[in-house]
Design a protein around this motif. Structure first.
Motif, PDB file in Angstrom:
ATOM      1  N   ILE A  16       6.120   4.468  -2.548  1.00  0.00           N
ATOM      2  CA  ILE A  16       5.425   4.961  -1.351  1.00  0.00           C
ATOM      3  C   ILE A  16       3.945   5.191  -1.655  1.00  0.00           C
ATOM      4  O   ILE A  16       3.075   4.830  -0.861  1.00  0.00           O
ATOM      5  CB  ILE A  16       6.079   6.265  -0.838  1.00  0.00           C
ATOM      6  CG1 ILE A  16       7.504   6.000  -0.371  1.00  0.00           C
ATOM      7  CG2 ILE A  16       5.264   6.864   0.320  1.00  0.00           C
ATOM      8  CD1 ILE A  16       8.312   7.257  -0.106  1.00  0.00           C
ATOM      9  N   ILE A  17       3.659   5.784  -2.807  1.00  0.00           N
ATOM     10  CA  ILE A  17       2.266   6.039  -3.195  1.00  0.00           C
ATOM     11  C   ILE A  17       1.508   4.727  -3.345  1.00  0.00           C
ATOM     12  O   ILE A  17       0.377   4.578  -2.851  1.00  0.00           O
ATOM     13  CB  ILE A  17       2.207   6.852  -4.509  1.00  0.00           C
ATOM     14  CG1 ILE A  17       2.794   8.243  -4.292  1.00  0.00           C
ATOM     15  CG2 ILE A  17       0.777   6.952  -5.021  1.00  0.00           C
ATOM     16  CD1 ILE A  17       3.012   9.031  -5.570  1.00  0.00           C
ATOM     17  N   VAL A  18       2.121   3.740  -4.001  1.00  0.00           N
ATOM     18  CA  VAL A  18       1.478   2.431  -4.200  1.00  0.00           C
ATOM     19  C   VAL A  18       1.214   1.755  -2.857  1.00  0.00           C
ATOM     20  O   VAL A  18       0.129   1.209  -2.619  1.00  0.00           O
ATOM     21  CB  VAL A  18       2.361   1.527  -5.093  1.00  0.00           C
ATOM     22  CG1 VAL A  18       1.817   0.095  -5.119  1.00  0.00           C
ATOM     23  CG2 VAL A  18       2.433   2.075  -6.507  1.00  0.00           C
ATOM     24  N   VAL A  19       2.199   1.821  -1.968  1.00  0.00           N
ATOM     25  CA  VAL A  19       2.059   1.209  -0.642  1.00  0.00           C
ATOM     26  C   VAL A  19       0.904   1.852   0.132  1.00  0.00           C
ATOM     27  O   VAL A  19       0.110   1.158   0.777  1.00  0.00           O
ATOM     28  CB  VAL A  19       3.386   1.341   0.145  1.00  0.00           C
ATOM     29  CG1 VAL A  19       3.180   1.096   1.628  1.00  0.00           C
ATOM     30  CG2 VAL A  19       4.412   0.352  -0.394  1.00  0.00           C
ATOM     31  N   LEU A  20       0.785   3.171   0.053  1.00  0.00           N
ATOM     32  CA  LEU A  20      -0.290   3.869   0.763  1.00  0.00           C
ATOM     33  C   LEU A  20      -1.660   3.573   0.155  1.00  0.00           C
ATOM     34  O   LEU A  20      -2.653   3.459   0.877  1.00  0.00           O
ATOM     35  CB  LEU A  20      -0.030   5.370   0.781  1.00  0.00           C
ATOM     36  CG  LEU A  20       1.100   5.834   1.706  1.00  0.00           C
ATOM     37  CD1 LEU A  20       1.334   7.329   1.553  1.00  0.00           C
ATOM     38  CD2 LEU A  20       0.786   5.501   3.154  1.00  0.00           C
ATOM     39  N   VAL A  21      -1.722   3.446  -1.160  1.00  0.00           N
ATOM     40  CA  VAL A  21      -2.997   3.093  -1.811  1.00  0.00           C
ATOM     41  C   VAL A  21      -3.412   1.674  -1.393  1.00  0.00           C
ATOM     42  O   VAL A  21      -4.601   1.426  -1.111  1.00  0.00           O
ATOM     43  CB  VAL A  21      -2.872   3.187  -3.347  1.00  0.00           C
ATOM     44  CG1 VAL A  21      -4.099   2.585  -4.030  1.00  0.00           C
ATOM     45  CG2 VAL A  21      -2.705   4.639  -3.775  1.00  0.00           C
TER      46      VAL A  21
END
Length: 227
Positions: free
Chosen positions: A93-98
């Motif tokens: 989720i963090i990677v997708v948002l970045v």
């Protein structure tokens, strides 16, 4: 120099892209993604763990059935996770948002460029804006799906609750309420759609005008043809 109409429409799209970029930053920085109440059984009593957390950190409180309340404590989400499924999904989720943050930044750059100039390369025009806004919207949608999956299917709240207290036995039930940090994702999605709609109207108007200027000579008046 671009026409006034083009400048106005791309400037409007630029504002929606910048707003999207700022809101993604807010989503990553805040911890009001979800509030959970997780009930566990303990010897001769039951315990309710109340959690408020986001992607990086959160807080938890413990309420014993007898009425005793343990003081609120702060925890780091990554340090409290032991399951591979919950940890990998949270990282995803963090990677997708970045990535969505980067695509939003690119989209802002493309719309700003088109608002002040007429790029020669096709991809720097509406095509590029379509591409980056679409990718950003898809990434936001993926994040909106993955987070509830991590809570409901992977029991994220239950795992975090166990890290906040000791001597917890069997899990009884959980209640979840998604906070403003999560629902901002929906607003970001709408902003990306709005940006696409603005550029579509500009592109459609430009295409119609171009077709009007390229009418076949048969449609011209006969006296003009003879002349």
């Amino acid at each position: 120099m671009p026409s006034r109409k083009k400048t106005t429409m791309f400037a409007s799209s630029f504002c929606t892209c910048v707003a999207s970029f700022v809101l993604i930053c807010v989503v990553l920085a805040t911890q009001q993604w979800v509030s959970s109440e997780v009930r566990f059984s303990r010897t001769n009593s039951s315990v309710i763990i109340s959690l408020d957390y986001g992607l990086f950190r959160g807080t938890c409180e413990q309420f014993v059935e007898a009425g005793l309340q343990v003081s609120k404590q702060t925890f780091q989400v990554a340090d409290s996770l032991s399951s591979t499924k919950t940890k990998s999904t949270n990282v995803a989720i963090i990677v997708v948002l970045v990535l969505s943050l980067l695509t939003s930044l690119l989209s802002s750059g493309f719309t700003c460029t088109n608002a002040v100039s007429n790029p020669y390369q096709t991809f720097l025009g509406p095509t590029g804006v379509y591409t980056w806004n679409s990718i950003c919207g898809i990434l936001i949608l993926i994040a909106m799906i993955l987070f509830p999956v991590n809570i409901e299917a992977h029991s994220l709240s239950e795992e975090l609750a166990r890290g906040c207290s000791t001597s917890l036995q069997s899990h009884i039930k959980s209640q979840h309420s998604y906070g403003y940090s999560y629902w901002i994702l929906l607003l970001i999605l709408f902003l990306n759609i709005a940006s696409l709609i603005i550029i579509y109207f500009y592109d459609h108007a430009r295409y119609s005008k171009k077709k009007e200027q390229e009418r076949p000579i048969e449609n011209a008046p006969k006296d003009v043809i003879l002349f």
